[in-house]
Structure formats: C-alpha cells, structure tokens
Scaffold this active site. Structure first.
Site, PDB file in Angstrom:
ATOM      1  N   HIS A   1       0.829  -1.200   0.000  1.00 19.24           N
ATOM      2  CA  HIS A   1       0.000   0.000   0.000  1.00 19.24           C
ATOM      3  C   HIS A   1       0.865   1.252   0.000  1.00 19.24           C
ATOM      4  O   HIS A   1       1.247   1.746   1.068  1.00 19.24           O
ATOM      5  CB  HIS A   1      -0.907  -0.010   1.230  1.00 19.24           C
ATOM      6  CG  HIS A   1      -1.797  -1.206   1.319  1.00 19.24           C
ATOM      7  ND1 HIS A   1      -1.339  -2.449   1.689  1.00 19.24           N
ATOM      8  CD2 HIS A   1      -3.126  -1.357   1.071  1.00 19.24           C
ATOM      9  CE1 HIS A   1      -2.341  -3.311   1.670  1.00 19.24           C
ATOM     10  NE2 HIS A   1      -3.436  -2.702   1.306  1.00 19.24           N
TER      11      HIS A   1
ATOM     12  N   HIS B   1      -1.743  -1.130   7.251  1.00 19.28           N
ATOM     13  CA  HIS B   1      -1.432  -1.399   5.843  1.00 19.28           C
ATOM     14  C   HIS B   1      -0.330  -0.471   5.335  1.00 19.28           C
ATOM     15  O   HIS B   1       0.310  -0.759   4.339  1.00 19.28           O
ATOM     16  CB  HIS B   1      -2.694  -1.268   4.976  1.00 19.28           C
ATOM     17  CG  HIS B   1      -3.377   0.054   5.130  1.00 19.28           C
ATOM     18  ND1 HIS B   1      -4.340   0.284   6.084  1.00 19.28           N
ATOM     19  CD2 HIS B   1      -3.231   1.213   4.472  1.00 19.28           C
ATOM     20  CE1 HIS B   1      -4.750   1.540   6.000  1.00 19.28           C
ATOM     21  NE2 HIS B   1      -4.103   2.119   5.031  1.00 19.28           N
TER      22      HIS B   1
ATOM     23  N   GLY C   1      -3.306  -3.737  11.607  1.00 18.98           N
ATOM     24  CA  GLY C   1      -3.821  -4.105  10.293  1.00 18.98           C
ATOM     25  C   GLY C   1      -5.339  -4.059  10.329  1.00 18.98           C
ATOM     26  O   GLY C   1      -5.949  -3.309   9.571  1.00 18.98           O
TER      27      GLY C   1
ATOM     28  N   ASP D   1      -8.758   7.311   7.513  1.00 19.04           N
ATOM     29  CA  ASP D   1     -10.217   7.338   7.443  1.00 19.04           C
ATOM     30  C   ASP D   1     -10.818   5.996   7.849  1.00 19.04           C
ATOM     31  O   ASP D   1     -11.879   5.940   8.458  1.00 19.04           O
ATOM     32  CB  ASP D   1     -10.656   7.676   6.009  1.00 19.04           C
ATOM     33  CG  ASP D   1     -10.315   9.109   5.636  1.00 19.04           C
ATOM     34  OD1 ASP D   1     -10.829  10.018   6.308  1.00 19.04           O
ATOM     35  OD2 ASP D   1      -9.550   9.308   4.700  1.00 19.04           O
TER      36      ASP D   1
ATOM     37  N   HIS E   1      -3.853   3.517  -2.958  1.00 19.26           N
ATOM     38  CA  HIS E   1      -4.059   2.917  -1.634  1.00 19.26           C
ATOM     39  C   HIS E   1      -3.404   1.549  -1.545  1.00 19.26           C
ATOM     40  O   HIS E   1      -2.601   1.290  -0.666  1.00 19.26           O
ATOM     41  CB  HIS E   1      -5.548   2.802  -1.306  1.00 19.26           C
ATOM     42  CG  HIS E   1      -5.800   1.953  -0.092  1.00 19.26           C
ATOM     43  ND1 HIS E   1      -5.643   2.424   1.191  1.00 19.26           N
ATOM     44  CD2 HIS E   1      -6.157   0.642   0.033  1.00 19.26           C
ATOM     45  CE1 HIS E   1      -5.890   1.451   2.055  1.00 19.26           C
ATOM     46  NE2 HIS E   1      -6.208   0.364   1.387  1.00 19.26           N
TER      47      HIS E   1
ATOM     48  N   GLU F   1     -17.396  -3.402  24.498  1.00 22.48           N
ATOM     49  CA  GLU F   1     -16.627  -4.646  24.550  1.00 22.48           C
ATOM     50  C   GLU F   1     -15.456  -4.633  23.575  1.00 22.48           C
ATOM     51  O   GLU F   1     -14.356  -5.096  23.892  1.00 22.48           O
ATOM     52  CB  GLU F   1     -17.531  -5.855  24.250  1.00 22.48           C
ATOM     53  CG  GLU F   1     -18.679  -6.066  25.240  1.00 22.48           C
ATOM     54  CD  GLU F   1     -19.884  -5.175  24.963  1.00 22.48           C
ATOM     55  OE1 GLU F   1     -19.865  -4.417  23.963  1.00 22.48           O
ATOM     56  OE2 GLU F   1     -20.847  -5.231  25.741  1.00 22.48           O
TER      57      GLU F   1
ATOM     58  N   ASP G   1     -32.628 -15.115  30.484  1.00 26.17           N
ATOM     59  CA  ASP G   1     -32.284 -14.108  29.469  1.00 26.17           C
ATOM     60  C   ASP G   1     -32.405 -14.647  28.042  1.00 26.17           C
ATOM     61  O   ASP G   1     -32.462 -13.866  27.093  1.00 26.17           O
ATOM     62  CB  ASP G   1     -30.883 -13.524  29.711  1.00 26.17           C
ATOM     63  CG  ASP G   1     -30.915 -12.352  30.686  1.00 26.17           C
ATOM     64  OD1 ASP G   1     -32.016 -11.823  30.933  1.00 26.17           O
ATOM     65  OD2 ASP G   1     -29.854 -11.970  31.195  1.00 26.17           O
TER      66      ASP G   1
ATOM     67  N   HIS H   1     -28.605 -14.268  24.879  1.00 26.70           N
ATOM     68  CA  HIS H   1     -27.609 -14.141  25.943  1.00 26.70           C
ATOM     69  C   HIS H   1     -26.968 -15.471  26.330  1.00 26.70           C
ATOM     70  O   HIS H   1     -26.187 -15.518  27.268  1.00 26.70           O
ATOM     71  CB  HIS H   1     -28.243 -13.482  27.175  1.00 26.70           C
ATOM     72  CG  HIS H   1     -28.408 -11.992  27.021  1.00 26.70           C
ATOM     73  ND1 HIS H   1     -29.134 -11.442  25.993  1.00 26.70           N
ATOM     74  CD2 HIS H   1     -27.909 -10.950  27.733  1.00 26.70           C
ATOM     75  CE1 HIS H   1     -29.087 -10.113  26.091  1.00 26.70           C
ATOM     76  NE2 HIS H   1     -28.347  -9.803  27.133  1.00 26.70           N
TER      77      HIS H   1
END
Lengths: 654, 654
Positions: A26, A66, A114, A155, A260, A407, A465, A469
């Site tokens: 790249h 990259h 990466g 980005d 890119h 998480e 649940d 879950h």
C-alpha cells in the site's frame, strides 16, 4: 535541499521501492504520511532507536497497519536495526518486513496492526498504562514514568466503531498524554470517503471530550510540530491532530484511490525520483540522510541516558519501589502454585463467576500488575479487584477500569495496556458478548500478550435471558483461535488454575464461568494440566469427559452406570489446549487408548469428535438456547444423568 | 384520572408484575419508558395491532431488548394478540414472552434484540429498506410505501461502537424517516453513566449528520409527540430525540441502578400501586384502559384500510409493478436451478471472489430483491451488482450500498433490511473481518433471516497481507453458529450453488471465497447437496474430503496415489450443513462407511475429526498464517500433493 525534505524523499522512495519489488502493498499512506512519519521520528518522539525497548520511551502505534512500508522505512533509516535485506524482501516469507507490521518480529513496532481501528484502542490502552504506572511509582521528586502515546490513523480507523468507543472512553478518562494524528486524505478503497462518510470527525471528537487541532498540509511539518506542542499543553484531554494529506503524495498518482493498495509501477517511481532529483541507487539511504540521522541519534541517546540517570537516582532513594517496578516490567512474580490462600476456598458450592471473583482478588494481591475491568458488568461478572481502587481522572493508580458498554474497545485497550509493559490486563463481560471483541482477542493471541478474559454466564445456565444471551458456540469457537488458552472450569480449584495459568502462562487466556452454582471438586492444582481424573478407580469401561458445569452431571451419570455394573471414569478437562501441551504419556494416562469416550459439554459439539472419536459420543447443544429457568433448560436440552447413562450404555452396546 | 395516565400506570404495573412473578427481568426501562411506549403505540405509530404485518406500518425496534416487559405490556394492552398467560409465564420455558423479545415468536416484535446496539443498526436497515422500496415502487400519484422507522434505545446502545457506525452511516445517507428515541436515564449497571460515559451524545449525533431534539421528561408525552412531529418535518436528516427519564419511574426505587436488572419485590410494587391508586387484581388490564384501546383501534384499523385502498388502486393502475411488489414481499421468485445462464461460466480458472461477483450479477438479474454492499471493498471482494446503481440520498433505488469501513453496523443493517421485508440483503468484506460482525451474523441465524455474506480472501491464499488478514479459524468458527449455512466453494459452479442456496434457502448463508485462482470443476448444481464426488470410480480405498481451494490439491494427490495403486475418491464438501440435511443414504453414498477419510482444508482442524474419525487424518492449519506469496505459503504450511499422498499412505499403512 533541506535535509528534512531529503529524508522525507528518502522515505517515499524507499517505501515505493519495497512495494514495487514485492509487487504488493500500500504506497498511498507511506507517501502521503512520509512527512508526518519523519517529523515524529526526528523531532517529536522521545525514543532511542539504539535501544528500542527503553522503558519510558514515547509509544507510537501505526494504527493504519497497511501503511507498513512507512514504518519499515522509518525503522531502517532511523537505525532501529531493521535490515535492508528484510526491506528488499518486503512481504516475502521469512522477511521481518511482513505485510502488516508485527510486534515482536521487528524492534520498534509497538503493536501488530492491520485490522482497522485496533491500533487506536491499543494506543488508548498504552496511555492508560502510562498514567497508571506514573501514579503507582512516580514520586514528588522523580517522575520515573512520563511519556506520551502517539497513534497515526486514517479514514478507515475513523469509520470503525472501535475507534468511537475508544475515543469516547479516552475523553471520559481525560487521557491528556494521548495524541492521535489523523491522516485525512479523503480517499478510501471505493473512492472519495464522502460516499460513505460525511460525519464531522472533529466535532465528533470534541463531543467525546477531545481537543482537536488541524494542520492544513501533511507537508508542513513545522505546523505538525506546533500542533503537537499544543496537544501536550492540554493535559486534561486527549488530542486529535487532523492533518490534511494527499494519498500517494510525491508521485504523479497522488490523490488517486488506486495508490491505496496498488504498487506505483516502475515508470511512476522513476518519474517521482526525477521530480525529486533523486539519484541514489534503489534501496539506499542517502549519505546526507545518514549523517543527519547520526546527528539526531545524539539527542535520542540523550533521552535514554537522562532517564537512566533518573532511574538510578530512583533506585537509590526508593529501593523497594524500584524492585517492585523492575519486577513489574520484567514480569517477575512469586510462584502462585505455592500460595495456599489462592488454592483454598470456603464454599462447597458456588457459581464459578463468584469463585472467579475470589480467585482474582486473592491472586491480585500477589501480582500487582493485574489491572482490568468489565464492560459495565461488575455486579454480574464479579471481575473486580477489591481494594484495587477505581481507575479514573481522580485516581490514576486505580486497578479497576470502568470500560463502559464497549466490549470491542475493551479488548483492544487491554491489548494496549499489556503491550505497554508492566501489566497483565483483563477484560470481562457476558460470554456471549465475546463475539463483540473477537478480533482483539485474536490479536492478543497473535501477539501472545499477557491478557485474560473473564467471560461469565455460560451456556443455557444463563437461564431466563434466553438465546440472545446464551453462549452455545462461543467456547468452541474461541478454542479455534491459535495460541489462546480457553478454560471452562468446574469449580473453585479449576478457576484458580485458570487464573494462575492466565497470570503466569504468558499467553492470552479465556475463562468461561457459570452463572449457576456448581459443587466443589477440591482438585487443587490439577486443572493446570488441562485435564485430570476426577473419579473412577482402576481400568475404566468408559470415560465420561466433561467440562465446567457438566462435570458434576458426569459424576451423577457415573453413579447411575455403576448401578449397571459399568465402571466409568470421569475426566474433567478445563483446558483442552493445556492438556494438549502435556506429554503423550500423561495424555494416555488420563484418556487411555481403546476406551470409549462420552464427551459432555453444554455447547457446540463438532470439535469434540476429536476426543470422542468414531465410536464415542458427544452430548452437547447444536441449536440456540431458550428462555427459561436454568434447571428446566438443562433438562429440556437433555443434560440429565439418565440420558448421559443411556447414551453411554448404547455406545457400549449394553 | 387522565386515561392516558391510567394506561401508562397499567403498563408499569403489568411490567413490574411479570418481572416479579418470574423473579427475573429488568423493570428499570419498562417503568422509565412506560410513557414513551404508550405514546408511541397510542398516538405515534401508524400500525394496526389487529394485523401486525400490514406492509406499510411504521416499524418500531426496542433496541434495549432487556426492557422486554415494556413491549409485552404494550403488545398485550394494545391487542397484538400476546396472551396474558404468556405474560404470567414471562421468561419461563415455552412462554412467548421470552427474556428478550424474539422476532417470529411474538407478533409485533420487529426484531430480536438484546445484544446492545444491534437494534439501532436494524432500524437503520429498515429505514434504508423503506426508502428503497419507495423509490422502486412509488408513483407520482400513489405512495405505496411511506412509513417511518422508530427505535428506542438507552445508554448501553449509545456506548456501543455499532451505534456510532450506524449513526454515522444514517447521517451520511440522510435517512430522514428514521427516528431514534434515546431513553437517557443516566444509569447503567455499574451506577451513574458518567463513570464511563461523559460524551455529549447530542453533539456527537449532530456531528454525524443528525437532527437532535430534546424532551425534558419521559412523563411529558405531549412534548414527545411534538418532538416526533419536528422529527418528521426534517426530511433530510435522521432524528435523535433525547428524552430524560428516571430508571424505575413510578416506583419508590426510581433512579436507582438496582432497578435495571432486579425485580422490584412485592413490597415495592404494592407501594407503587398504592401511590397510583391502582386497585385492579394482578395481571389485569383496567376496564377503562380496554375501552380506551378499543377507541384507538378504530384509528389503527383506519391506517390499514387506507393503505389497502391505496394498494388496490395501485394494483389496478400498475398491475405489473404490483405483481413484482407482491412477489418481492412474499419472497416469490423463479426456479434458479433451471436458469442456464446462472450455471454457465466462461472461465476454466478463476478466483472464487471473481466467480462470486459474476454469480451475484447473474442471479441479481432474476431476483430484484437482492441488495447489499461491502465495507469499502468492492474492488477486492467484487460483491457489486452491475447495473444495480449505487444507493444514496440521490438514488434511493440503487441496489449497492456503500457501508463504509463499518463491518459491525453492516451486519446489523442488513438484518434490518431483511427484517423489513421485500429484500435479501448481503454484506461483504475480507473473511478475517467477519470477526467484527459476528454478533449480527449470529442474530441473523437466530432470526433465520434472508441475508448472505460474501467473505473473500480466504486462508493463507491471502498471501502477502500476512496473519492479521489471513482467516484460519473463521470458517470453522462460523460453522459452529446454529442455523447458518457456510459455503466454501471450489470453483464457479459451487459458488453459483452457494448463491442459489443463499437466495432461495431462506436461511443466512456465508460464502467463503478465494483471492487466488482455482480451476473449474463444472459440477453444475451438485454443490447444492453440500458434498459430492468429484473424481474416483468404483469402490475407493480412501476418500480425500476437501473444500474450496483444497479440492484441486486433492485431485493432484489422487493422481499421485493412483501411481501407488491406491484408488482415492475425491469428495468436495462446499457446505457441511447442506450435506448434513441430506438423507443418510445420500451421505453414505458419498462417504461410504468403513472407508478411511483424509480431510483437507486450509483452516482449523478440530471440527473436521467428526468426518475424519479416529482412523483418518485432518490436514489443516492450527497456527496463524504468515506474510508471503500465496504459493510459497501453501508449500510452507504443507499443502502439497506429495504431503497429502504421504499422509494418506501412512494412514492406509502403505
């Protein structure tokens, strides 16, 4: 020509060359960010390429992994020890200059990156680690730990949810020593970013508690330096420096999405060299650049020697703290298998999430480097170091981090804490939500980091649940990640084994804990071997191989079978991976060859046929769970002693 | 008393009662949002409880699925058909009122929710679907599709990265008919949200292109209604309505974190009823509330009949479009196995990512409901419907969605598109990043949605990008998800089978495609059976069972073995799940009992022992990959005809 400009040109040329020779890689980022990279390594980072591991160095994470050619160019040119031979073999089998930078393979690569967004979360973790160590060890007269953490991202990272989670937590935690440089080139693989990304990144980060600074051009390295000074001046907020760049800058293809991920091609490189007036042979560092770096190296060496002096002074004045600090950084600790309190529990029956909570607290007392937290689930997962304090802007020494309901970021941040050094970091949430953080777990396994995961509320034992879950496939699926230990303990002693292994084993470790009560087996340290015999004398007619909550079920089935004259051996296998590291003799002792095996685990069955073989059986769950009381569910899904006994007899032909 | 207030009280009481009887559940949200829920169902939603499936209804997603008691109270009180008996058995095995709301189990539950943040992404998907259908079918004189999508979410959803990804895309796409209500109560499980979450949620959403409105109290339902009108007036932006609520509102425990997930207890409920003047027996709907709902039902019925009239008019005036629309909504389509062009490909060798791109385009021609896109990887994964147009604010009819680098949201959004009806939705990214979207894949499997996943760049065939980008355990680990089909095709014909199965099979389907070229097998529709014989006559000495890129390797090994007088049968198994749905006879025909099997797949080995048995072998990869040229890597990891032949002979004792 300005030597800085020459060095930047060298970075561009070398990056383009290695990608072109590999015909893979790249070029867009290394060219677009060559100036940023130079400025970081030459004038911003407190580092010493001659000793890349010097403890109080600034950390730098290339979140856009990259763009590896950039970091390889920098590491080579600045003298980190990466060989030109490796660079010439960029992306070839055996070269240290792999497709994406790999921590441990190349000195100076602070994190394997990466997968987009991960690097930012790692950097947040490093900044947390720095502030923790500083709070735990610095003295009014000696700042033993005092460095910045930098990340470079593009980005792609900005669009990832893990970036937003990490940024939100970093803002909440007021991580003033975190500085993220955003390579904003407005181009992604499908073309202009605004097809899919029109958000105001600056405003979003301000909303998340950041200082945002702007640099109008990636070529204006003085402006970047000034922005970094401003970032450092804001001690109460992390800083985002948005640098406008052009992808592939310096080449005639600048600004095009094609740069890119596609090599520039010989013609384009020749053209670029010509426009730069670059006349050196391929894969070389210009003589004047070498001289420039040699000059800079004095400053770099100065950074380290200044710290060494500080450390010596610290060692003399605070010898005890220094010893603790050294042990922390070297990962040295007591032999936990010999500490009785860790292996002693008062309860004859308890949920392993509770036993886990106790094991954590007992072990954390002896291993001060353990820090971590949950995704807003302390009351449920019990993963909390009592007396450890709560980490936050008001208490940087706290050992419990409130990650919030994030998480994915939690996983990446713990990787960052571990990467920093001085820590063993844990994350905790409901086991089913390990799915939200699967990539950071994988990255921890790839890097072999000292991190562990306390995943509670296993299988249908979750009960009411319901299926959203109830983890059914999660345990089996985590076992498939190479280099990861997965413990599914049956009681306190096995949970303690899981913790001790996690803390001393040097590899990432998952522990899968129950919501419901399970009887104590009192197996001491046996769980450390991965599997052991729980019950059954002499030569068995059949082995009932169970894990976690199903071990007690196997024991009941054994009793039923005894009534039919069948001698069943019950083997508990809290950790398949640990068992497979034992000698073949030990393995055969526990699981004798030629004796049929019935495997019982309330989860996905397929991988267990490796142990059940063609003539055994696997009793598990291959559908989703259901909402209901846990005991009703175990019955409904066929986890009864009677059914286990029945299937066993059928397999034995009795 | 105001009948609206009485109804809200009824919702609170009923919710608290069901949770208390179950001694399990989350009263905090149902009480805190009782007013919001009432106002939505009574005055905001265009819906008809008497026919919950009426096509042009407004969609409502309870993203905070743990607040299930709220939706059950609403569905019962408003006459959706959920029985009081189910409510009395809330969270018990067999009750439709499960712990978290399950789509398909209860009419009126538009999406199964529980894992935080997923519901928001589902709602974004529904809003996209609405705009697509409207653009594809509405006429200047008849708006056949014209409805809003609402979601209710809490702090938990707001902290999740998938929410930020979804919000960012929704803003970019200017989804003016998406209205999200944020139940902002400032409390999460660990206590006050500001421990972990101080970001300015309003400012963040404004940065992401949303209109943000505020309602000072969840009790002020007129203000909520006014805000919804304002939201509707802004047609160019999605709207976030931030409603300040108190968790557990109406009870004496209001404002306390304990009400999040613990029953209130009999005493607290009694006290609450007393303060409300509530004198009805447990589990009842007040007489005046019944009358109120009966009155409202006229309006609800009117919504549907108005649309029915519109549809009738449409059917008369645009009979062809109407037929297409009906077929779309009913999932009716041609028999794809009979369409020759789908099964014909011109290339003798190609990467399955390319063959997949062609299969997609050919099938999409016959199945107009297929829409989807990639996480910024069209040039790499080739998952693009040529002539389908690009979806966006300027072209709502486009079939290709640019999701941006937001894998997690992409998965949830595709679930939402599929849930809306009228679509088969696909997502696409590098296979290794399926880890970023594992929960939405699981949710799709749980709901059995018509969605599929084009995951390319499988295994070490990825080559130079190295271990961070090489899926080793992903295929095996997706196979563990119940109710999900995973295809790993070996060539064009198997890829076409994967697509046809995905589009017509009615279950979520993953296809794992190669970056590197693979030879054509010309197996027609055989792949639909999951496994078939590729080569080998008569009774085999051994079966070489392979998938994807390893089928051609198996064929070469077969030739080598033939040289040693060993008759090997080569079986390709593109889809384990499809094979396991075939008759036992078919299974035994393909894999004869008693013949040893050597399984070859460049991925995790453990689950394959189910097929290899105790006397066979599995040739796979149980470590991470490496960076290098693909062909070198296959050699390095032992995927050579010679090694396969050698292991086979060893197993045969020859």
């Amino acid at each position: 020509m300005d030597i800085r400009k020459t060095t930047i040109n060298n970075i561009r040329v070398l990056s383009a060359e290695m990608i072109d020779k590999a015909n893979s890689g790249h070029p867009g980022l290394p060219l677009g960010c060559a100036g940023i990279g130079y400025e970081l390594y030459a004038e911003i980072l407190k580092h010493n390429p001659a000793n890349p591991d010097f403890i109080d160095r600034d950390r730098f994470v290339l979140s856009s992994g990259h763009g590896s050619a950039l970091i390889y160019s920098l590491l080579h040119i600045f003298g980190y020890g990466l060989k030109m031979e490796d660079i010439e073999n960029f992306r070839q089998l055996g070269s240290a200059a792999t497709g994406h930078p790999e921590h441990g393979l190349v000195k100076g690569v602070e994190a394997t990156t990466g997968p987009l967004g991960q690097g930012i979360s790692n950097a947040v973790g490093m900044a947390i680690a720095e502030s923790m160590l500083a709070a735990q060890f610095n003295k009014p007269d000696i700042k033993l730990i005092d460095h910045y953490t930098y990340a470079l991202c593009g980005d792609g990272c900005m669009m990832e949810g893990i970036e937003s989670e990490s940024a939100s937590l970093a803002g909440t935690l007021k991580l003033g020593k975190l500085i993220v440089i955003y390579d904003s080139n407005g181009i992604t693989i499908e073309g202009a970013t605004d097809v899919a990304f029109t958000e105001d990144v600056a405003a979003r980060h301000i909303a998340q508690g950041w200082q945002v600074l702007k640099v109008a051009s990636g070529e204006d390295i003085d402006a970047l330096k000034a922005a970094v000074l401003e970032a450092k001046a804001e001690t109460n907020k992390p800083s985002l420096i948005i640098v406008k760049t052009r992808i592939g800058e310096g080449s005639s293809k600048a600004g095009s999405a094609s740069t890119h991920g596609s090599p520039l091609g010989a013609e384009c490189i020749a053209e670029m060299k010509k426009s730069m007036g670059w006349e050196y042979p391929p894969f070389s560092v210009a003589t004047e650049v070498k001289a420039h770096i040699k000059e800079l190296s004095k400053t770099f060496a100065g950074y380290e020697s200044a710290w060494n002096k500080l450390a010596e002074k610290y060692a003399v004045k605070y010898p005890e703290d220094w010893q603790i600090f050294k042990d922390r950084m070297d990962g040295v600790g007591p032999d936990l298998t010999q500490i009785e309190s860790i292996w002693t529990d008062e309860k004859e029956e308890d949920a392993t999430r509770n036993t886990g909570g106790r094991a954590l607290c007992r072990i954390a007392e002896y291993v001060p480097g353990i820090v971590g937290g949950t995704a807003d689930l302390v009351p449920s997962t019990k993963a909390y170091i009592k007396n450890g304090g709560d980490y936050g802007p008001e208490n940087r020494a706290g050992r419990n981090v409130h990650f919030g309901i994030r998480e994915h970021a939690m996983g990446g941040i713990c990787n960052g804490i571990a990467l920093h050094g001085g820590f063993i970091a844990f994350s905790s949430t409901f086991h089913v939500f390990s799915d939200y953080m699967r990539n950071p777990i994988r990255m921890a396994a790839l890097m072999q980091l000292p991190v562990f995961y306390v995943f509670t509320h296993d299988s249908i034992g979750v009960g009411e649940d319901g299926p959203t879950h109830q983890p059914i496939e999660q345990t089996a699926s985590l076992r498939l990640i190479p280099g990861l230990d997965v413990y599914r303990p049956a009681d306190y002693s096995e949970t303690a084994s899981a913790y001790v292994s996690a803390v001393t084993g040097g590899r990432p470790t998952v522990m899968v804990l129950s919501r419901q009560n399970l009887p104590a087996l009192h197996s001491g340290t046996k769980g450390l071997k991965g599997a052991y015999v729980v019950a059954g004398e002499g030569k068995p007619d059949v082995v009932l191989l169970a894990t976690g909550s199903e071990v007690s079920l196997a024991l009941k089935a054994k009793d039923l079978l005894a009534g039919d004259g069948i001698n069943a051996r019950v083997v508990s296998m809290p950790c398949v991976e640990a068992f497979e590291r034992q000698s073949i003799d030990y393995q055969n002792e526990i699981l004798p060859v030629g004796i049929k095996r019935i495997v019982i685990e309330a989860g996905a069955t397929a991988p267990w046929y490796k142990y059940a073989g063609s003539d055994g059986a696997v009793i598990g769950i291959d559908s989703f769970g259901a909402s209901g009381k846990a005991n009703k569910l175990f019955e409904y899904f066929g986890f009864t002693p009677e059914r286990v006994a029945e299937i066993t007899k059928e397999k034995l032909g009795k």
